[in-house]
Design a protein around this motif. Structure first.
Motif, mmCIF file in Angstrom:
data_model
loop_
_atom_site.group_PDB
_atom_site.id
_atom_site.type_symbol
_atom_site.label_atom_id
_atom_site.label_comp_id
_atom_site.label_asym_id
_atom_site.label_seq_id
_atom_site.Cartn_x
_atom_site.Cartn_y
_atom_site.Cartn_z
ATOM 1 N N ALA A 376 30.393 29.748 80.226
ATOM 2 C CA ALA A 376 29.699 30.903 80.794
ATOM 3 C C ALA A 376 28.687 31.393 79.774
ATOM 4 C CB ALA A 376 30.708 31.992 81.122
ATOM 5 N N CYS A 588 28.583 28.568 87.140
ATOM 6 C CA CYS A 588 29.021 29.325 85.958
ATOM 7 C C CYS A 588 30.519 29.613 86.089
ATOM 8 C CB CYS A 588 28.252 30.632 85.839
ATOM 9 S SG CYS A 588 28.901 31.704 84.537
ATOM 10 N N PRO A 589 31.309 29.267 85.076
ATOM 11 C CA PRO A 589 32.757 29.453 85.203
ATOM 12 C C PRO A 589 33.203 30.915 85.207
ATOM 13 C CG PRO A 589 32.197 28.630 83.022
ATOM 14 C CD PRO A 589 30.932 28.616 83.820
ATOM 15 N N ILE A 591 31.956 33.163 87.281
ATOM 16 C CA ILE A 591 31.787 33.733 88.626
ATOM 17 C C ILE A 591 32.581 32.929 89.647
ATOM 18 C CG2 ILE A 591 30.110 34.590 90.320
ATOM 19 C CD1 ILE A 591 27.912 34.101 88.311
ATOM 20 N N PHE A 592 33.321 33.607 90.492
ATOM 21 C CA PHE A 592 33.935 32.906 91.614
ATOM 22 C C PHE A 592 33.889 33.770 92.856
ATOM 23 C CE2 PHE A 592 37.544 35.268 90.018
ATOM 24 C CZ PHE A 592 38.278 35.595 91.147
ATOM 25 N N GLN A 602 34.142 37.423 86.010
ATOM 26 C CA GLN A 602 35.359 37.586 85.217
ATOM 27 C C GLN A 602 35.055 37.984 83.775
ATOM 28 O OE1 GLN A 602 38.437 34.526 86.480
ATOM 29 N NE2 GLN A 602 36.594 33.308 86.678
ATOM 30 N N ASP A 603 36.130 38.248 83.027
ATOM 31 C CA ASP A 603 35.999 38.681 81.631
ATOM 32 C C ASP A 603 35.318 37.650 80.741
ATOM 33 O OD1 ASP A 603 37.165 41.104 82.027
ATOM 34 O OD2 ASP A 603 39.186 40.460 81.492
ATOM 35 N N THR A 604 35.296 36.379 81.180
ATOM 36 C CA THR A 604 34.693 35.349 80.335
ATOM 37 C C THR A 604 33.158 35.423 80.344
ATOM 38 O OG1 THR A 604 34.986 33.868 82.213
ATOM 39 C CG2 THR A 604 36.571 33.656 80.414
ATOM 40 N N GLU B 45 36.283 24.522 79.847
ATOM 41 C CA GLU B 45 36.706 25.038 81.147
ATOM 42 C C GLU B 45 37.476 24.023 81.993
ATOM 43 O OE1 GLU B 45 36.138 28.257 81.863
ATOM 44 O OE2 GLU B 45 34.756 28.675 80.209
ATOM 45 N N MET B 100 40.024 30.937 88.980
ATOM 46 C CA MET B 100 39.433 30.250 90.121
ATOM 47 C C MET B 100 38.419 29.230 89.608
ATOM 48 S SD MET B 100 41.207 31.819 92.254
ATOM 49 C CE MET B 100 40.646 31.223 93.829
ATOM 50 N N PRO B 101 38.417 28.044 90.188
ATOM 51 C CA PRO B 101 37.432 27.048 89.733
ATOM 52 C C PRO B 101 36.030 27.505 90.104
ATOM 53 C CG PRO B 101 38.664 26.241 91.619
ATOM 54 C CD PRO B 101 39.249 27.566 91.270
ATOM 55 N N SER B 102 35.091 27.284 89.190
ATOM 56 C CA SER B 102 33.750 27.817 89.401
ATOM 57 C C SER B 102 32.949 26.970 90.376
ATOM 58 C CB SER B 102 33.034 27.867 88.067
ATOM 59 O OG SER B 102 33.093 26.602 87.461
ATOM 60 N N TYR B 140 42.891 40.400 76.613
ATOM 61 C CA TYR B 140 43.335 39.391 77.580
ATOM 62 C C TYR B 140 43.474 38.011 76.924
ATOM 63 C CZ TYR B 140 38.679 37.250 77.955
ATOM 64 O OH TYR B 140 37.521 36.580 77.678
#
Lengths: 627, 203
Positions: A376, A588-589, A591-592, A602-604, B45, B100-102, B140
């Motif tokens: 990300a 982008c990892p 966003i989902f 997300q926090d990432t 990831e 969740m997978p991106s 986290y």
């Protein structure tokens, strides 16, 4: 005094080298080898070692060779494909040998997990007449490293220490000795015709080199009497099992319920193969099962010995169809293979069994596929997307299509959906040359014209990109070079390189400016841009692609894995229209899409803001503003 | 003695650190240990695992299928993906927090269903949102520490939780020590009374 420590195999090798008195270390990063140099570097000042990252493996080896010619104890580190780059000096070096000592650490990657090939460095040792040690555990890696330095000095030959991923990247409790800083007097270089390769010299040296192979083979057969790296044990049946490296542990665990039945042969000295010991082992058995990852290297050695001595023995391995010819092995693979061989032998003695799992593989419900992807906030995503947009514009305006050649590094992940921006990828530095080759054909599926774009990272550019640029310019290849400069060698663990201004040891260094190199190589259009503004990146990508002749853009950014993010973004649900462009365009990892259909960040998230830049409803906003 | 632990998660969740902590604690407790870690491209990831093998003898680092005594899943789908490694008498600690997978087109993912499947497959499975627990305690990112602490707290490790905290104290930089102590204590508190398979058998 010894102490027990949890060490990764690569760390154990580094400590083995330091204990053996290494004075000079060079290498190029590559998974799974990089931590050897990193560990040496972090202890270099303490023990008076000179350590450096070279621009590529060939340069690293030659640097270490120079040091060894002076009588120094030297180590050079690389991954298996790096040895291909270093193979030119390697092949010549074996004829000349060394004076001090030279250990070449090469890490193979069965699987492969993080490599382009499943090549086997044991075979490279055979090819180049250089002895190969093959440790099975981090402890053996530590002990063998010390022995490799000793052997190199005693035999005046370089020695390859070959690891596999599970040895390099596995941790174990390792007994290491106390290491004291020692005096580091290096004898110095003595002028001698021996150091200047020439046909006449080779005609003199070659017979000696071949004679050395026999001496070392005999020497390694002797190891079976006193050295735990090479061992044999006798079983109650006529069946033997042979293995080297980490496979020897898989084999041992596979047969643990049938202990005592099989004779075992373990060779930590892969090349030169200990022929005498192998012959002694083979003549008392009727069937031999060979357990080894990658090439059927040992199997071929045994077959040769069986032929040479007319032994009445069946050899079971990859060539007989009992074992998989590729991929990483484990205990379960060893059990399958040994059972297959036992079935062929018709042995009543035993059949190995797998452990029953709590759940069978077929009972596990379908799971999301999680392929590796760019982090990300990675700058590469912005550049790939910019070129995607610029190419789409070029196609709609002129009908000219684009082909994107990638290279080796994190940015190989530009091939992942939904970016799909890597059409070719072969090896380090190949992107530019392949793009040039494609440009000279001037054709793209049925005679259509295509624009050639090559992506290359900063460290890869220095590794093997520059010669490709010179050749492309010299031969007027119509290509666009996109340098993805994130100021580090990211994929392998963030090593410095010549563009950064600091050496491996942390000293300030002359910065080699990539844009200036491109200009001095004759590239007429060279632009540099920060890769944070998407629209500007699209414009400059389009400009470069439309330039006639070689053009280049250096995109600059920072690797998010080592630089603190610049805050985070969130989705304003009141403004979001649920178009999901932010998800569908980038992958982008962070966003989902939620079950409601709206995207969530997300926090990432590291705050690159790329998604905010394409949101049609301005619904993606910095976190603090919204709160 | 032979005790095999498989840690599964997504790149970036701290699977490698969790396995180093467990391995070091096991060595301090007097055992041989061998780990296998995912380092390199797959870390970005992707699905990652660490194998931690603890015992009296040296062995290869990869756990055979059906041999793991404990599966620590930092993510529900990743726990399920590696279930073939868990032995019939093995225990499981699973993070309820799903990643969740991106990328589009990776297939549907319903974490609730996967968690149900995990609990059905391995009665006594300890589940909790360890990411939330860690976040509440300060970060986290310490979900990995929370999960190995929970495993220790539930008595699922072959050594006491003091060995584990001893290692954390040595390996975690001082500025992060307090938050990790909070995470550690809260995780142990969260599993008080839970003991994995034994509980299931009692019921």
């Amino acid at each position: 005094m010894t102490s027990k420590r949890i060490l990764m195999g690569n760390e154990a090798i580094a400590f083995g080298a330091i204990k053996a008195g290494v004075q000079i270390a060079s290498g190029y990063p590559g998974t799974p080898s990089s931590e050897v140099m990193e560990t040496i570097i972090s202890h270099a000042k303490e023990y008076g070692i000179y350590a450096e990252w070279a621009t590529n493996e060939k340069v690293a080896l030659e640097t270490a060779v120079g040091a060894a010619y002076s009588g120094a104890n030297a180590i050079v580190t690389m991954k298996q494909v790096g040895l291909n780059v270093a193979s030119d000096p390697l092949m010549s070096l074996s004829y000349l040998g060394v004076k001090g000592s030279l250990v070449i650490l090469v890490s193979d990657d069965p699987g492969p997990h993080s490599s382009q090939t499943e090549q086997d460095t044991r075979a490279f040792g055979h090819f180049s007449n250089i002895p190969v040690f093959d440790p099975s555990t981090p402890q053996e890696a530590y002990d063998m490293t010390k022995l490799a330095f000793e052997l190199s000095h005693a035999m005046e030959t370089p020695v390859i220490l070959r690891t596999t991923t599970r040895v390099s990247h596995g941790c174990a409790d390792v007994l290491i000795e106390e290491i004291n800083p020692v005096s580091r007097d290096i004898e110095g270089f003595t002028k001698d015709t021996r150091w200047t390769i020439f046909p006449k010299l080779i005609t003199q040296r070659h017979p000696l080199l071949e004679e050395l192979q026999i001496r070392m083979s005999d020497n390694f057969s002797e190891y079976f009497n006193h050295n735990s790296f090479n061992s044999v044990s006798k079983g109650s049946s006529n069946i033997g099992i042979a293995a080297s490296g980490v496979s020897s542990l898989y084999a041992r665990e596979a047969i643990k319920d049938c202990q005592g039945i099989f004779s075992l042969f373990k060779a930590g000295t892969a090349y030169p193969f200990p022929e005498k010991a192998a012959y002694e082992f083979m003549k008392d058995i009727t069937d031999l099962i060979v357990v080894e990852e990658l090439d059927p290297y040992m199997e071929e050695q045994f077959l040769q010995i069986a032929g040479k001595y007319h032994l009445d023995i069946n050899i079971h391995g990859k060539k007989s169809g009992s074992f998989p010819v590729s991929g990483e092995y484990d205990v379960d693979v060893a059990i399958e293979g040994i059972n297959h061989a036992l079935d062929k032998i018709g042995s009543e003695s035993c059949c190995l069994s797998h452990s029953g799992a709590a759940v069978k593989a077929e009972d596990i419900p379908p799971l999301p596929i999680r392929a590796p992807t760019l982090c990300a906030g990675c700058m590469h995503r912005t550049v790939f997307y910019a070129f995607k947009k610029a190419a789409a514009k070029l196609r709609s305006q002129t009908g000219i299509d684009s082909v994107f050649s990638g290279d080796i590094g994190c940015y190989t992940l530009g091939n992942a959906r939904p970016l799909n921006m890597v059409n070719t990828c072969l090896c380090m530095g190949a992107g530019i040359s392949i793009a040039a080759g494609l440009s000279h054909t001037q054709e793209f599926s049925s005679g259509q014209e295509a624009k050639q774009v090559a992506f290359i990272g900063d460290s890869t550019f220095f590794h093997s990109g520059i010669a490709a640029v010179v050749s492309a310019v010299y031969n007027s290849a119509d290509i666009t070079i996109a340098v993805l400069d994130n100021h580090t060698t990211a994929m392998t663990g963030h090593q410095p390189h010549p563009g950064i201004g600091v050496t491996a040891m942390g000293s300030p260094a002359q910065i080699i400016d990539i844009a200036e190199v491109l200009k001095s190589c004759g590239v007429r259009m060279v632009k540099t841009i920060e890769a944070d503004d998407l629209d500007k990146c699209i414009d400059i990508a389009g400009e470069a692609m439309q330039f006639e002749g070689p053009s280049a853009v250096v995109f600059k950014g920072r690797c998010v894995a080592i630089c603190k993010g610049t805050g985070q973004y969130i989705v304003d649900e009141d403004k979001c229209i649920g178009c999901n462009l932010c998800i569908n365009q980038f992958g982008c990892p962070a966003i989902f899409s939620m079950s409601s259909g709206l995207p969530v960040i997300q926090d990432t998230c590291s705050g690159c803001g790329l998604c905010a830049q394409i949101c049609p409803s301005d619904a993606i906003v910095p976190k603090e503003v919204s709160q | 003695m032979k005790f095999d632990i498989l840690i599964a998660g997504v790149g970036g969740q701290g699977v490698v650190l969790a396995s180093r902590l467990l391995a070091t604690a096991a060595m301090d407790a007097g055992f041989h240990v061998a780990t296998a870690e995912t380092i390199g491209m797959a870390q970005r990831e992707g699905s990652v695992t660490s194998h931690v093998r603890i015992g009296d003898d040296v062995c290869g680092s990869l756990i055979p299928q059906g041999k793991a005594d404990l599966l620590i899943g930092l993510e529900p789908a990743e726990a399920a993906r590696n279930l073939i490694f868990l032995g019939k008498d093995g225990n499981m600690v699973v993070n309820e927090y799903a990643i969740m997978p991106s990328t589009q087109g990776c297939g549907e993912y319903n974490p609730e269903k996967i968690l149900e499947f995990l609990k059905d497959s391995c009665p006594g499975t300890i589940t909790a949102d360890f990411t939330k627990l860690a976040k509440d305690a300060g970060t986290y990112k310490a979900a990995n520490v929370a999960m190995i602490a929970a495993a220790a707290g539930a008595g699922l490790l072959p050594f006491s939780q003091e060995y584990l905290w001893g290692v954390l104290e040595k390996m975690i930089p001082e500025k992060y020590r307090d938050v990790n102590r909070r995470v550690f204590d809260m995780a142990i508190e969260s599993v008080s009374g839970k003991t994995g398979k034994e509980t299931a058998k009692d019921q």
